[in-house]
Write a protein that holds these residues in place. Structure first.
Motif: not given
Length: 527
Positions: A69-92
């Motif tokens: 596989v390309s990512y460990m589960p923790s790394k995959e979740r971190a990448e998804q979270l970063d993508a979500i946070l980057a797309s949100v217009q509100d500050g988090v």
């Protein structure tokens, strides 16, 4: 190299996997268990050795399959979270129980003025207090949509917090969501803004009005204060909206305020806002004023001649300093607002009588714009009447579509003290009254008196005293009112009297049944 191995759950499985890797001389970097699978992160190996290793691991009892596989589960979740946070217009952002910044998206970093080096560092205590992080950690409760002041932006932002808890319920961190108040204002403006008015929406053919429009178009591109003068109903707010729509601020907020419609005690807090606890009944978290809400746009102050001298002084300071202070607040906020004002009052006379500050008058009267009354631009009456007719006929689904020649003459002959607003109301009333395709003179109820209201005529030469003359006028008023309403209660309501006072006065003048010495003109009136 990262491997995923779906497997059964049995004691000693990881031990057997570790032995296979150890025999191959491969070091394990990390191991994760998730969703019925073992994930391994190992050192990089050659393809031939990789295939041998994957085959050996698949021989371990309980291992169903070995997949790279390309990512460990923790790394995959971190990448998804970063993508979500980057797309949100509100500050988090997120901090742990020690106040260490663990997460911060781009919007939050921009609002707070943070850089990438801020992660894994404690937030400054002042910032943690302002963002309600300290209180959330101490009290273990959420805060929702609280407006707080941030020095980093020199203004306010809207903050919500939520505590993070461990398995035992203890608070181990805080998630903060924040939005710049300017973004909130922009969103509200988009949701609530009416259709913009432009100079093309102001119809006219008269030379006087064409000249005013030419001046207004030239003034629109300026940021200077405009004072619109004109009688009631001449369209002062219409011009204010057109000035805004044709200005560089057209995409920003336009906020109209009728200074005469808001009680003086409330107008100051409406214009400048207030902090929490500034006075009894102040909203929790405070409230931004209209100067703040119009920041970057235009604030239209209608009926400016009605504001008190106290408020005039505060308005003058806001215009001079381009800064405002909320009631109960200690901070001055910079504002970039174009001011357009309007009045039908004689401000020069008010200045002379010390009812209006002279310095404020000069500050407001930078660009004067005088709107002529409708009687001075009679050429526009037919054009406006036709436009109002089309609008109300469509709105009321009426078949009417024209005026009779006599109706046109009647419209042209009237002086229109209420100007365009009065013309609009009279046309709307006519469209409601007409049954056919044409508005005639009988449908145009022009003026304050109806056709059947005759003026009271008194032959004063036959009386000697003022009291006798007033009594005769009072008798005529009572007689005409009772003819219309046929009820002492309704007549009293029309005259501002109680029904018993009407009866008493009618008896006095011999208008009531069985009045002493006189008959009654109204034998069937009702109590």
């Amino acid at each position: 190299m990262r491997l995923c191995m779906p497997c059964t759950d049995r004691v000693g499985l990881l031990l057997d996997v570790s032995r296979v890797l150890a025999e191959s001389g491969i070091n394990i970097a990390s191991v994760e268990m998730e969703r019925g699978a073992v994930y391994l992160k190992c050192q990089t190996v050659y393809d031939e050795q990789k295939q041998e290793l994957m085959h050996a691991l698949q021989q371990v009892d309980g291992i169903y399959k070995v997949i790279e596989v390309s990512y460990m589960p923790s790394k995959e979740r971190a990448e998804q979270l970063d993508a979500i946070l980057a797309s949100v217009q509100d500050g988090v952002l997120a901090v742990n129980e020690l106040g260490i910044l663990k997460q911060c998206n781009t919007a939050a970093a921009s609002i707070l003025g943070l850089d990438d080096n801020g992660l894994e560092q404690p937030l400054p205590s002042e910032l943690a207090d302002s963002l309600l992080i300290t209180r959330t950690l101490q009290e273990g409760r959420s805060f929702r949509n609280r407006e707080v002041f941030l020095d980093s932006i020199g203004g306010y932002c809207v903050v919500s917090t939520r505590p993070l808890r461990n398995d035992t319920g203890g608070v181990v961190g805080v998630v903060v969501m924040l939005r710049d108040s300017r973004d909130v204002r922009e969103m509200i403006q988009k949701l609530t803004a009416s259709l913009p008015v432009t100079f093309r929406d102001i119809s006219c053919v008269s030379p006087a009005m064409e000249k005013v429009l030419e001046q207004a178009r030239r003034y629109a591109g300026s940021s200077s204060t405009v004072l619109i003068r004109g009688e009631t109903g001449t369209g002062k707010e219409l011009f204010a909206r057109a000035l805004h729509s044709d200005s560089p601020r057209a995409k920003q907020t336009f906020i109209p305020v009728n200074c005469a419609a808001i009680p003086e005690a409330l107008l100051e807090s409406e214009l400048f806002g207030y902090e929490e606890g500034a006075f009894t009944g102040a909203a929790k978290g405070g409230k931004p004023g209209l100067f703040e809400l119009a920041n970057g746009g235009t604030l239209f102050l209608d009926e400016i001649g009605e504001i008190s001298v106290h408020l005039q002084a505060k308005l003058l300071r806001a215009l001079q300093e381009k800064r405002v202070r909320r009631l109960g607040g200690s901070r001055e906020l910079p504002v970039d607002v174009r001011i357009i004002t309007a009045t039908n009052r004689d401000l020069e006379d008010m200045v002379a009588r010390q009812l209006f500050r002279e310095d404020l008058y000069y500050r407001l009267n930078v660009i004067p714009l005088f709107l002529p009354p409708l009687r001075e631009r009679a050429e526009d009456i037919p054009l406006l009447a036709e436009q109002f007719l089309k609008r109300f006929a469509a709105k009321l689904q009426s078949p009417v579509y024209r005026f009779s020649a006599e109706a046109r003459e009647k419209l042209q002959a009237y002086s229109w003290p209420g100007n365009v607003r009065e013309l609009e109301n009279i046309i709307e009333r006519a469209v409601n009254l007409v049954d056919g395709p044409e508005i005639k003179t009988e449908h145009l109820h022009i003026g304050k008196k109806s056709a059947d209201n005759k003026p009271v005529k008194v032959q004063f030469e036959t009386y000697q005293t003022l009291e006798e003359r007033v009594a005769e006028v009072e008798r005529e008023i009572l007689r005409e009112t009772m003819k219309r309403f046929r009820s002492s209660r309704r007549a009293g309501a029309a005259l501002g009297l109680s029904h018993t006072a009407v009866i008493k006065k009618m008896k006095k003048h011999g208008l009531w049944p069985d009045s002493p010495g006189k008959g009654s003109e109204f034998p069937g009136e009702k109590l």
